[in-house]
Write a protein that holds these residues in place. Structure first.
Motif, PDB file in Angstrom:
ATOM      1  N   ASN A 194       5.333 -10.006 -10.596  1.00 13.30           N
ATOM      2  CA  ASN A 194       5.347 -11.161 -11.478  1.00 13.30           C
ATOM      3  C   ASN A 194       5.086 -10.751 -12.929  1.00 13.30           C
ATOM      4  N   THR A 195       6.059 -10.088 -13.518  1.00 13.75           N
ATOM      5  CA  THR A 195       6.003  -9.798 -14.945  1.00 13.75           C
ATOM      6  C   THR A 195       7.357 -10.143 -15.539  1.00 13.75           C
ATOM      7  N   ALA A 196       7.377 -10.330 -16.843  1.00 12.15           N
ATOM      8  CA  ALA A 196       8.621 -10.695 -17.520  1.00 12.15           C
ATOM      9  C   ALA A 196       9.675  -9.593 -17.413  1.00 12.15           C
ATOM     10  N   TYR A 197       9.245  -8.360 -17.241  1.00 15.44           N
ATOM     11  CA  TYR A 197      10.189  -7.248 -17.237  1.00 15.44           C
ATOM     12  C   TYR A 197      10.390  -6.603 -15.863  1.00 15.44           C
ATOM     13  N   ALA A 198       9.875  -7.206 -14.806  1.00 10.76           N
ATOM     14  CA  ALA A 198       9.999  -6.624 -13.463  1.00 10.76           C
ATOM     15  C   ALA A 198      11.462  -6.454 -13.057  1.00 10.76           C
ATOM     16  N   ALA A 199      12.291  -7.467 -13.285  1.00 14.48           N
ATOM     17  CA  ALA A 199      13.707  -7.376 -12.903  1.00 14.48           C
ATOM     18  C   ALA A 199      14.402  -6.262 -13.682  1.00 14.48           C
ATOM     19  N   PHE A 200      14.092  -6.142 -14.958  1.00 15.27           N
ATOM     20  CA  PHE A 200      14.685  -5.070 -15.774  1.00 15.27           C
ATOM     21  C   PHE A 200      14.299  -3.710 -15.203  1.00 15.27           C
ATOM     22  N   GLN A 201      13.020  -3.526 -14.897  1.00 14.78           N
ATOM     23  CA  GLN A 201      12.556  -2.249 -14.355  1.00 14.78           C
ATOM     24  C   GLN A 201      13.203  -1.944 -13.002  1.00 14.78           C
ATOM     25  N   ILE A 238       0.844  -1.203   0.000  1.00 18.36           N
ATOM     26  CA  ILE A 238       0.000   0.000   0.000  1.00 18.36           C
ATOM     27  C   ILE A 238       0.876   1.249   0.000  1.00 18.36           C
ATOM     28  N   GLN A 239       1.935   1.230   0.796  1.00 12.86           N
ATOM     29  CA  GLN A 239       2.834   2.383   0.867  1.00 12.86           C
ATOM     30  C   GLN A 239       3.511   2.634  -0.477  1.00 12.86           C
ATOM     31  N   LEU A 240       3.901   1.559  -1.164  1.00 12.37           N
ATOM     32  CA  LEU A 240       4.507   1.715  -2.486  1.00 12.37           C
ATOM     33  C   LEU A 240       3.521   2.342  -3.461  1.00 12.37           C
ATOM     34  N   ASP A 241       2.246   1.962  -3.376  1.00 12.64           N
ATOM     35  CA  ASP A 241       1.216   2.597  -4.212  1.00 12.64           C
ATOM     36  C   ASP A 241       1.120   4.079  -3.883  1.00 12.64           C
ATOM     37  N   ASN A 242       1.143   4.405  -2.589  1.00 14.58           N
ATOM     38  CA  ASN A 242       1.066   5.807  -2.174  1.00 14.58           C
ATOM     39  C   ASN A 242       2.299   6.602  -2.618  1.00 14.58           C
ATOM     40  N   ASP A 243       3.470   5.954  -2.559  1.00 18.54           N
ATOM     41  CA  ASP A 243       4.711   6.608  -2.995  1.00 18.54           C
ATOM     42  C   ASP A 243       4.735   6.857  -4.498  1.00 18.54           C
ATOM     43  N   GLN A 244       4.013   6.052  -5.233  1.00 12.48           N
ATOM     44  CA  GLN A 244       4.012   6.083  -6.700  1.00 12.48           C
ATOM     45  C   GLN A 244       5.428   5.918  -7.244  1.00 12.48           C
ATOM     46  N   SER A 245       6.192   5.005  -6.649  1.00 13.70           N
ATOM     47  CA  SER A 245       7.577   4.806  -7.063  1.00 13.70           C
ATOM     48  C   SER A 245       7.757   3.617  -8.006  1.00 13.70           C
ATOM     49  N   VAL A 246       6.779   2.711  -8.056  1.00 10.36           N
ATOM     50  CA  VAL A 246       6.852   1.584  -8.987  1.00 10.36           C
ATOM     51  C   VAL A 246       6.482   2.107 -10.381  1.00 10.36           C
ATOM     52  N   PRO A 247       7.329   1.853 -11.396  1.00 10.32           N
ATOM     53  CA  PRO A 247       7.014   2.339 -12.742  1.00 10.32           C
ATOM     54  C   PRO A 247       5.611   1.903 -13.181  1.00 10.32           C
ATOM     55  N   PHE A 248       4.916   2.805 -13.844  1.00  6.01           N
ATOM     56  CA  PHE A 248       3.515   2.569 -14.193  1.00  6.01           C
ATOM     57  C   PHE A 248       3.242   3.186 -15.565  1.00  6.01           C
ATOM     58  N   LEU A 249       2.990   2.358 -16.527  1.00  6.60           N
ATOM     59  CA  LEU A 249       2.559   2.849 -17.837  1.00  6.60           C
ATOM     60  C   LEU A 249       1.118   2.414 -18.055  1.00  6.60           C
ATOM     61  N   ASN A 257      15.496   6.044 -17.608  1.00  4.45           N
ATOM     62  CA  ASN A 257      14.440   7.030 -17.419  1.00  4.45           C
ATOM     63  C   ASN A 257      13.084   6.337 -17.477  1.00  4.45           C
ATOM     64  N   HIS A 258      12.364   6.383 -16.374  1.00  3.95           N
ATOM     65  CA  HIS A 258      11.048   5.752 -16.312  1.00  3.95           C
ATOM     66  C   HIS A 258       9.967   6.749 -16.678  1.00  3.95           C
ATOM     67  N   TYR A 259       8.941   6.238 -17.333  1.00  3.15           N
ATOM     68  CA  TYR A 259       7.771   7.057 -17.636  1.00  3.15           C
ATOM     69  C   TYR A 259       7.127   7.484 -16.321  1.00  3.15           C
ATOM     70  N   THR A 260       6.885   8.765 -16.139  1.00  2.00           N
ATOM     71  CA  THR A 260       6.351   9.273 -14.876  1.00  2.00           C
ATOM     72  C   THR A 260       4.967   9.902 -15.037  1.00  2.00           C
ATOM     73  N   THR A 271      10.689   4.967 -10.398  1.00  2.00           N
ATOM     74  CA  THR A 271      12.143   4.808 -10.377  1.00  2.00           C
ATOM     75  C   THR A 271      12.503   3.329 -10.370  1.00  2.00           C
ATOM     76  N   ASP A 272      13.769   3.040 -10.583  1.00  2.00           N
ATOM     77  CA  ASP A 272      14.251   1.676 -10.371  1.00  2.00           C
ATOM     78  C   ASP A 272      14.535   1.523  -8.872  1.00  2.00           C
ATOM     79  N   HIS A 273      14.814   0.350  -8.413  1.00  2.00           N
ATOM     80  CA  HIS A 273      15.154   0.069  -7.007  1.00  2.00           C
ATOM     81  C   HIS A 273      14.144   0.681  -6.032  1.00  2.00           C
ATOM     82  N   TRP A 274      12.867   0.545  -6.327  1.00  6.73           N
ATOM     83  CA  TRP A 274      11.819   1.183  -5.525  1.00  6.73           C
ATOM     84  C   TRP A 274      11.710   0.666  -4.095  1.00  6.73           C
TER      85      TRP A 274
END
Length: 126
Positions: A68-75, A35-46, A81-84, A91-94
């Motif tokens: 659990n996505t194929a590109y989670a480790a890459f992100q 929930i905190q990560l959602d509030n932080d909006q730090s996980v890349p989101f397109l 530069n992540h889409y914001t 960001t990476d390393h969220w």
């Protein structure tokens, strides 16, 4: 020199029950982190696929959080530069601020809070 001893008697089955309490408190603490990560909006989101793939689960007595996505480790591991547009702080390393950074006590504090609540509900503490 005087000898002192203390005997502690645990209720039968307390250890197994405590393990369940521990797992439940840890699960709830990691849910709070999600929930905190959602509030932080730090996980890349397109489109929301990465964010929506996050889940908390128990495996071999450990509570885990995973994307659990194929590109989670890459992100996560590859700085770029992540889409914001949807998540302004993407960001990476969220997780780093919760593991070693400014909020490194967040999970422990939430775990302690939930474990105390559980032990109160079960009548072990008042």
């Amino acid at each position: 020199m005087a000898n002192t001893s203390i005997n502690i008697t645990l209720y039968p089955g307390f250890e197994a029950r405590f393990q369940r309490f521990y797992e439940k408190a840890a699960f709830l603490a990691f849910q709070d982190l999600r929930i905190q990560l959602d509030n932080d909006q730090s996980v890349p989101f397109l489109y929301g696929t990465l964010n929506d793939s996050c889940h908390v689960y128990v495996e071999d007595k450990y509570v885990k959080i995973a994307w659990n996505t194929a590109y989670a480790a890459f992100q996560y591991f590859i700085p770029h530069n992540h889409y914001t547009g949807q998540h302004a702080n993407a960001t990476d390393h969220w997780l780093e601020k919760y593991l070693t950074g400014e909020d490194k006590d967040f999970i422990a504090e939430r775990f302690t809070h939930h474990l105390e609540q559980i032990l109160r509900q079960e009548g072990y503490i008042r």
